[in-house]
Design an enzyme around this catalytic site. Structure first.
Site, PDB file in Angstrom:
ATOM      1  N   SER A   1     -50.638  19.506  67.787  1.00 50.11           N
ATOM      2  CA  SER A   1     -51.166  19.161  66.456  1.00 50.11           C
ATOM      3  C   SER A   1     -50.101  19.179  65.369  1.00 50.11           C
ATOM      4  O   SER A   1     -49.385  20.169  65.212  1.00 50.11           O
ATOM      5  CB  SER A   1     -52.267  20.175  66.114  1.00 50.11           C
ATOM      6  N   GLY A   2     -50.050  18.120  64.582  1.00 49.98           N
ATOM      7  CA  GLY A   2     -49.113  18.080  63.452  1.00 49.98           C
ATOM      8  C   GLY A   2     -49.455  19.137  62.412  1.00 49.98           C
ATOM      9  O   GLY A   2     -48.571  19.797  61.857  1.00 49.98           O
ATOM     10  N   LEU A   3     -50.754  19.309  62.167  1.00 47.46           N
ATOM     11  CA  LEU A   3     -51.184  20.326  61.192  1.00 47.46           C
ATOM     12  C   LEU A   3     -50.736  21.716  61.643  1.00 47.46           C
ATOM     13  O   LEU A   3     -50.190  22.498  60.855  1.00 47.46           O
ATOM     14  CB  LEU A   3     -52.719  20.286  61.062  1.00 47.46           C
TER      15      LEU A   3
ATOM     16  N   ASP B   1     -49.072  14.628  68.577  1.00 47.63           N
ATOM     17  CA  ASP B   1     -49.601  14.058  67.338  1.00 47.63           C
ATOM     18  C   ASP B   1     -48.434  13.436  66.562  1.00 47.63           C
ATOM     19  O   ASP B   1     -47.685  14.141  65.899  1.00 47.63           O
ATOM     20  CB  ASP B   1     -50.267  15.184  66.537  1.00 47.63           C
TER      21      ASP B   1
ATOM     22  N   GLU C   1     -51.319   7.238  63.957  1.00 49.13           N
ATOM     23  CA  GLU C   1     -52.423   6.950  63.028  1.00 49.13           C
ATOM     24  C   GLU C   1     -52.015   5.912  61.986  1.00 49.13           C
ATOM     25  O   GLU C   1     -50.832   5.818  61.620  1.00 49.13           O
ATOM     26  CB  GLU C   1     -52.906   8.245  62.365  1.00 49.13           C
TER      27      GLU C   1
ATOM     28  N   ASP D   1     -48.454  11.545  64.006  1.00 44.78           N
ATOM     29  CA  ASP D   1     -48.758  11.187  62.615  1.00 44.78           C
ATOM     30  C   ASP D   1     -48.714   9.664  62.446  1.00 44.78           C
ATOM     31  O   ASP D   1     -49.185   8.931  63.300  1.00 44.78           O
ATOM     32  CB  ASP D   1     -47.794  11.884  61.649  1.00 44.78           C
TER      33      ASP D   1
ATOM     34  N   HIS E   1     -61.432   8.971  63.828  1.00 51.11           N
ATOM     35  CA  HIS E   1     -61.499  10.249  63.117  1.00 51.11           C
ATOM     36  C   HIS E   1     -62.483  10.168  61.953  1.00 51.11           C
ATOM     37  O   HIS E   1     -62.624   9.118  61.317  1.00 51.11           O
ATOM     38  CB  HIS E   1     -60.104  10.630  62.610  1.00 51.11           C
TER      39      HIS E   1
ATOM     40  N   LYS F   1     -47.492  10.906  55.602  1.00 52.55           N
ATOM     41  CA  LYS F   1     -48.956  11.027  55.702  1.00 52.55           C
ATOM     42  C   LYS F   1     -49.426  12.302  55.003  1.00 52.55           C
ATOM     43  O   LYS F   1     -48.614  13.173  54.651  1.00 52.55           O
ATOM     44  CB  LYS F   1     -49.398  11.003  57.174  1.00 52.55           C
TER      45      LYS F   1
ATOM     46  N   ASP G   1     -48.918  19.735  56.140  1.00 50.59           N
ATOM     47  CA  ASP G   1     -49.109  18.595  57.036  1.00 50.59           C
ATOM     48  C   ASP G   1     -48.978  17.289  56.262  1.00 50.59           C
ATOM     49  O   ASP G   1     -49.942  16.535  56.116  1.00 50.59           O
ATOM     50  CB  ASP G   1     -50.486  18.723  57.715  1.00 50.59           C
TER      51      ASP G   1
ATOM     52  N   ASN H   1     -52.670  15.237  55.447  1.00 51.22           N
ATOM     53  CA  ASN H   1     -53.739  15.685  56.346  1.00 51.22           C
ATOM     54  C   ASN H   1     -55.084  15.054  55.953  1.00 51.22           C
ATOM     55  O   ASN H   1     -55.393  14.926  54.765  1.00 51.22           O
ATOM     56  CB  ASN H   1     -53.842  17.213  56.349  1.00 51.22           C
ATOM     57  N   SER H   2     -55.864  14.711  56.953  1.00 46.53           N
ATOM     58  CA  SER H   2     -57.109  13.961  56.737  1.00 46.53           C
ATOM     59  C   SER H   2     -58.169  14.737  55.970  1.00 46.53           C
ATOM     60  O   SER H   2     -59.121  14.144  55.458  1.00 46.53           O
ATOM     61  CB  SER H   2     -57.681  13.528  58.085  1.00 46.53           C
TER      62      SER H   2
ATOM     63  N   ARG I   1     -54.898   5.758  66.451  1.00 53.00           N
ATOM     64  CA  ARG I   1     -55.896   6.498  65.658  1.00 53.00           C
ATOM     65  C   ARG I   1     -56.163   5.742  64.367  1.00 53.00           C
ATOM     66  O   ARG I   1     -55.219   5.479  63.605  1.00 53.00           O
ATOM     67  CB  ARG I   1     -55.339   7.889  65.390  1.00 53.00           C
TER      68      ARG I   1
END
Ligand code: SPV
Ligand code: MG
Length: 300
Positions: A49-51, A88, A117, A90, A192, A123, A61, A125-126, A161
């Site tokens: 995970s990038g986060l 991930d 993504e 990103d 997502h 980027k 992130d 974080n979502s 993604r």
């Protein structure tokens, strides 16, 4: 002793998980130690995970960590386990050329696949409040093609993604993007959402009609049963950040306790024993190796 040459093909393992009609739950890791814990718990693959990797580095992130810093971490993770690692990636750390560079390195390391993504670089974080902008479809398709052409292994998985739902653009836009990414050769679509009910994921999946496997990270719609997502065509269910969050809670509690009691007494029930550390890192193997490689020293 186990030979490196006997290690199984991680590329194929991930590709098979993606191709399965049943859903596989995979868990996040963010360094070599947490990767080992995921493997030990019996998971079949790891979400890098990038986060979580950012958080473990003390960073946010939003591509604060450079691509090479993140790849250093994922190399340790991949070397620590025999199960495949899904990285991930990103938004690809830049343009198609950055994507090529990263994918070439990942696939040479033996990392089994990348998720890319369709957000801009850098980027964000979502789940952060605020608007999210997406890359134009044809530019992202170029990144996916560049990734495929750069992969050093035929079975390296490329997961596209779309953040269309995260950006509030709706299921139509998500579908249009997913179709373009599928046609560009993505092995799966990661759809997502930050909804708490997850209904837009189900709506998307119904329209998608299993054109290719789906990947989800139901961080906000945790109540949706795996079986429902499986029926909808989800092959990989990502638990995206749970070990990182568990480690924060545990470290905060122990730090607080030590500070409050001004002592490290009475902690043993709350922390791993040293023998757990030695077992996880397989210190026994060192002794076995010493017998093989330094017999003179042992006999002396
Ligand atoms: C991550 O774990 O870094 C992800 C999932 O990409 S999310 O945080 O939901 O964006
Ligand atoms: Mg991420």
């Amino acid at each position: 002793m186990e030979s490196l040459l006997m290690k199984c093909d991680k590329f194929n393992l991930l590709k098979n998980l993606l191709g399965n009609a049943s859903s596989t739950m995979i868990l996040e890791a963010h360094n070599g130690l947490s990767a080992k814990i995921v493997e030990q718990a019996g998971f079949s693959a790891i979400w890098a995970s990038g986060l979580s990797i950012s958080a473990a580095l003390g960073l946010r992130d939003c591509n604060e960590a450079s691509w090479s810093q993140v790849l250093d971490v994922v190399e340790f993770m991949n070397d620590s386990v025999d199960i495949p690692v899904l990285f991930d990636g990103d938004s690809g750390f830049g343009n198609y050329n950055n994507v090529r560079h990263v994918v070439k390195k990942l696939s040479r390391y033996g990392v089994a696949g990348i998720s890319l993504e369709d957000k801009l670089f850098p980027k964000l974080n979502s789940f952060i409040k605020g608007s999210q902008s997406l890359t134009p479809i044809d530019e992202f398709v170029g990144k996916l093609k560049a990734a495929r052409d750069a992969a050093a292994h035929y079975d390296f998985s490329i997961i596209a993604r779309t953040e269309a739902l995260i950006a509030g653009l709706g299921v139509d836009e998500a579908f249009k993007r997913a179709q373009a990414y599928h046609e560009a050769g993505a092995n799966a679509i990661f759809i997502h959402s930050k909804q708490s009910c997850g209904s837009e994921i189900i709506e998307f999946a119904k329209r998608w009609e299993k054109r290719c496997p789906l990947v989800v990270a139901p961080t906000t719609y945790t109540d949706m049963p795996v079986e429902v997502l499986e029926q909808a065509g989800v092959s990989i269910y990502i638990c995206a950040n749970h070990l990182m969050r568990a480690s924060i809670a545990s470290m905060q509690a122990v730090a607080k306790q030590i500070k409050q009691q001004n002592s490290i007494a009475n902690l043993d029930d709350d922390i791993a024993s040293l023998s757990t550390v030695f077992d996880l890192l397989d210190y026994d193997e060192l002794q076995a190796a010493e017998k093989i490689y330094t017999p003179m020293k042992i006999d002396a």
